[in-house]
Design an enzyme around this catalytic site. Structure first.
Site, PDB file in Angstrom:
ATOM      1  N   PRO A   1      29.144  14.799  97.912  1.00 48.34           N
ATOM      2  CA  PRO A   1      29.404  14.175  99.220  1.00 48.34           C
ATOM      3  C   PRO A   1      28.128  13.891 100.012  1.00 48.34           C
ATOM      4  CG  PRO A   1      29.928  16.507  99.292  1.00 48.34           C
ATOM      5  CD  PRO A   1      29.659  16.184  97.857  1.00 48.34           C
TER       6      PRO A   1
ATOM      7  N   TYR B   1      29.946  23.629  83.437  1.00 50.12           N
ATOM      8  CA  TYR B   1      28.916  23.883  84.450  1.00 50.12           C
ATOM      9  C   TYR B   1      27.970  24.998  84.011  1.00 50.12           C
ATOM     10  CZ  TYR B   1      31.263  20.748  87.752  1.00 50.12           C
ATOM     11  OH  TYR B   1      31.808  19.642  88.373  1.00 50.12           O
TER      12      TYR B   1
ATOM     13  N   PHE C   1      18.281  13.090 101.721  1.00 49.98           N
ATOM     14  CA  PHE C   1      17.277  13.905 102.440  1.00 49.98           C
ATOM     15  C   PHE C   1      15.859  13.528 101.994  1.00 49.98           C
ATOM     16  CE2 PHE C   1      21.157  16.432 102.149  1.00 49.98           C
ATOM     17  CZ  PHE C   1      21.440  16.570 103.499  1.00 49.98           C
TER      18      PHE C   1
ATOM     19  N   ALA D   1      25.465  12.742  98.336  1.00 46.19           N
ATOM     20  CA  ALA D   1      24.746  11.961  97.317  1.00 46.19           C
ATOM     21  C   ALA D   1      23.802  12.848  96.506  1.00 46.19           C
ATOM     22  CB  ALA D   1      23.994  10.792  97.957  1.00 46.19           C
ATOM     23  N   GLY D   2      24.244  14.075  96.269  1.00 49.14           N
ATOM     24  CA  GLY D   2      23.449  15.007  95.456  1.00 49.14           C
ATOM     25  C   GLY D   2      22.146  15.424  96.129  1.00 49.14           C
ATOM     26  N   GLY D   3      22.038  15.213  97.435  1.00 52.21           N
ATOM     27  CA  GLY D   3      20.826  15.589  98.182  1.00 52.21           C
ATOM     28  C   GLY D   3      19.820  14.447  98.278  1.00 52.21           C
TER      29      GLY D   3
HETATM   30  N1  LIG Z   1      33.993  15.655  88.790  1.00 50.73           N
HETATM   31  C1  LIG Z   1      32.743  15.341  88.546  1.00 50.73           C
HETATM   32  O1  LIG Z   1      32.418  14.533  87.655  1.00 50.73           O
HETATM   33  C2  LIG Z   1      31.659  15.988  89.361  1.00 50.73           C
HETATM   34  C3  LIG Z   1      30.329  15.540  89.270  1.00 50.73           C
HETATM   35  C4  LIG Z   1      29.371  16.161  90.069  1.00 50.73           C
HETATM   36  C5  LIG Z   1      29.738  17.195  90.934  1.00 50.73           C
HETATM   37  N2  LIG Z   1      31.037  17.626  90.982  1.00 50.73           N
HETATM   38  C6  LIG Z   1      31.451  18.685  91.925  1.00 50.73           C
HETATM   39  O2  LIG Z   1      31.001  18.334  93.233  1.00 50.73           O
HETATM   40  C7  LIG Z   1      30.272  19.439  93.776  1.00 50.73           C
HETATM   41  C8  LIG Z   1      29.265  18.933  94.767  1.00 50.73           C
HETATM   42  O3  LIG Z   1      28.327  18.063  94.130  1.00 50.73           O
HETATM   43  P1  LIG Z   1      26.798  18.114  94.551  1.00 50.73           P
HETATM   44  O4  LIG Z   1      26.257  19.482  94.333  1.00 50.73           O
HETATM   45  O5  LIG Z   1      26.099  16.972  93.914  1.00 50.73           O
HETATM   46  O6  LIG Z   1      26.976  17.892  96.154  1.00 50.73           O
HETATM   47  P2  LIG Z   1      25.992  17.369  97.269  1.00 50.73           P
HETATM   48  O7  LIG Z   1      26.359  18.112  98.502  1.00 50.73           O
HETATM   49  O8  LIG Z   1      26.024  15.878  97.317  1.00 50.73           O
HETATM   50  O9  LIG Z   1      24.527  17.777  96.794  1.00 50.73           O
HETATM   51  C9  LIG Z   1      24.129  19.116  96.818  1.00 50.73           C
HETATM   52  C10 LIG Z   1      22.621  19.123  96.737  1.00 50.73           C
HETATM   53  O10 LIG Z   1      22.116  18.672  97.992  1.00 50.73           O
HETATM   54  C11 LIG Z   1      21.224  19.663  98.509  1.00 50.73           C
HETATM   55  N3  LIG Z   1      21.371  19.722  99.965  1.00 50.73           N
HETATM   56  C12 LIG Z   1      22.492  19.987 100.677  1.00 50.73           C
HETATM   57  N4  LIG Z   1      22.229  19.962 102.005  1.00 50.73           N
HETATM   58  C13 LIG Z   1      20.927  19.710 102.129  1.00 50.73           C
HETATM   59  C14 LIG Z   1      20.063  19.569 103.253  1.00 50.73           C
HETATM   60  N5  LIG Z   1      20.524  19.703 104.505  1.00 50.73           N
HETATM   61  N6  LIG Z   1      18.763  19.277 103.003  1.00 50.73           N
HETATM   62  C15 LIG Z   1      18.293  19.129 101.742  1.00 50.73           C
HETATM   63  N7  LIG Z   1      19.083  19.271 100.626  1.00 50.73           N
HETATM   64  C16 LIG Z   1      20.374  19.547 100.824  1.00 50.73           C
HETATM   65  C17 LIG Z   1      21.675  20.972  97.879  1.00 50.73           C
HETATM   66  O11 LIG Z   1      20.597  21.880  97.858  1.00 50.73           O
HETATM   67  P3  LIG Z   1      20.800  23.384  98.431  1.00 50.73           P
HETATM   68  O12 LIG Z   1      21.677  24.103  97.450  1.00 50.73           O
HETATM   69  O13 LIG Z   1      19.380  23.893  98.459  1.00 50.73           O
HETATM   70  O14 LIG Z   1      21.390  23.288  99.793  1.00 50.73           O
HETATM   71  C18 LIG Z   1      22.082  20.525  96.492  1.00 50.73           C
HETATM   72  O15 LIG Z   1      20.966  20.434  95.627  1.00 50.73           O
HETATM   73  C19 LIG Z   1      29.698  20.149  92.541  1.00 50.73           C
HETATM   74  O16 LIG Z   1      29.368  21.492  92.792  1.00 50.73           O
HETATM   75  C20 LIG Z   1      30.851  20.037  91.583  1.00 50.73           C
HETATM   76  O17 LIG Z   1      31.798  21.065  91.861  1.00 50.73           O
HETATM   77  C21 LIG Z   1      31.995  17.028  90.225  1.00 50.73           C
END
Ligand SMILES: NC(=O)c1ccc[n+]([C@@H]2O[C@H](COP(=O)([O-])OP(=O)(O)OC[C@H]3O[C@@H](n4cnc5c(N)ncnc54)[C@H](OP(=O)(O)O)[C@@H]3O)[C@@H](O)[C@H]2O)c1
Length: 299
Positions: free
Chosen positions: A211, A53, A218, A213-215
């Site tokens: 969870p 990361y 929105f 869908a990576g944002g």
């Molecule tokens: N095992 C694997 O292969 C793998 C792959 C990917 C990820 N992961 C893990 O899963 C975790 C979560 O993944 P993710 O970051 O993709 O999760 P996510 O919650 O699907 O997406 C997060 C993104 O959504 C945005 N977001 C959240 N709430 C929002 C809202 N209300 N309005 C607009 N944008 C919003 C966030 O921006 P803001 O920060 O501005 O809120 C951030 O850019 C990672 O940190 C990592 O630990 C694991």
């Protein structure tokens, strides 16, 4: 907050926080420490990492920030991963992205994570991606050594198909405790590939990455995402909660005990995720979202 037992020796919080994007948030050490403290106050005690990361920088950034409050470190559970080798300025010897799940690399990577995180042990170590060149005997040998030395408490996998999970499990004397996979209102492949069935068969909680869908919901651009977002809005209006809470509740309500990994760097959004534990969807609301994402009725 409730804890989920992954094994007799390891429980993690019902909501986990993911540190993938930490290096993008412009946090100082004090900001990181403050963020972690606020998560802990809400009951989130488990933080998801990977060696890669932030281009191999996040574990060190997190460890450095947490070293300012050593007693806090004891309250945290750390999940981290190994096995991916990125092409990176921080790894000039890699000229192609590849995987390495050899005995030597797993041991080296876990010890490197411990050093960067400034910890004596990792609570849960995952193989980040299924490796087409893997030797399960070597993985098992590395897991055994790390367990015997007290460096890693439990082990799991990420992005594994059920067949890949069983192949590794067959070489281990202890159970893998989770499969961390992509699950969200928009990502249903784990129902299609048998992973949710496997988890329910074993009574094992899957961890859900991205969870929200990576944002992407929105800022929905495609027809599929726009339709899905509209339906989520309908459900959220009916329930009087935000759309991100509906997306978390869609996972949290599912009987497979799915553990969402929150990826936001904004504490009020983390709080919304925590509050989503109280949101109850009816079965029909759950299916409204399922059907909207699939683009067709159930048969
Ligand atoms: N095992 C694997 O292969 C793998 C792959 C990917 C990820 N992961 C893990 O899963 C975790 C979560 O993944 P993710 O970051 O993709 O999760 P996510 O919650 O699907 O997406 C997060 C993104 O959504 C945005 N977001 C959240 N709430 C929002 C809202 N209300 N309005 C607009 N944008 C919003 C966030 O921006 P803001 O920060 O501005 O809120 C951030 O850019 C990672 O940190 C990592 O630990 C694991």
């Amino acid at each position: 907050m409730e804890q989920v037992a992954l094994s007799d020796d390891l429980t993690i919080s019902r909501i986990v926080h993911g540190m993938w994007r930490l290096s993008e948030w412009g946090f100082s050490d004090k900001d990181t420490l403050n963020f972690v403290e606020q998560c802990l106050e809400m009951g989130i005690d488990t933080f998801d990492h990977a060696d890669i990361y932030g281009d191999y920088t996040v574990e060190e950034q997190f460890g450095k920030a947490l070293s300012q409050n050593k007693s806090l470190n004891d309250k945290l559970k750390i999940v981290t991963k190994c096995g991916i080798k990125l092409v990176s300025k921080n790894r000039p010897e890699h000229y192609i992205k590849h995987y390495n799940t050899s005995y030597g690399h797993i041991i080296w990577s876990a010890e490197y994570s411990l050093k960067n995180l400034q910890r004596d042990n990792i609570d849960l170590l995952l193989i980040h991606r299924p490796d087409p060149y893997t030797d399960p005997y070597e993985v098992a040998k590395a897991f055994n050594k790390l367990k015997e030395e007290g460096k890693v408490k439990e082990f799991g996998v990420s992005n594994y198909l059920p067949s890949q999970f069983h192949a590794l499990q067959a070489y281990l004397d202890f159970p893998l405790v989770t499969n961390q996979v992509e699950i969200s209102v928009a990502a249903h492949q784990e129902w299609d590939n048998g992973t949710i069935d496997l988890c329910q068969e074993l009574g094992m909680s899957p961890m859900a990455w991205s969870p929200l869908a990576g944002g992407a919901i929105f800022s929905a651009q495609t027809h599929r995402y726009i339709t899905l977002k509209n339906v989520i809005h309908q459900v959220s209006d009916n329930l009087g909660v935000s759309i991100d809470q509906v997306m978390y509740a869609w996972l949290l309500n599912h009987p497979a005990n799915i553990i969402p990994i929150v990826g936001s760097g904004k504490i009020e959004r983390v709080k919304a995720a925590v509050e989503a534990r109280k949101v109850e969807l009816t079965r029909q609301q759950w299916f409204q979202i399922w059907v909207a994402a699939r683009g067709e009725s159930v048969p």
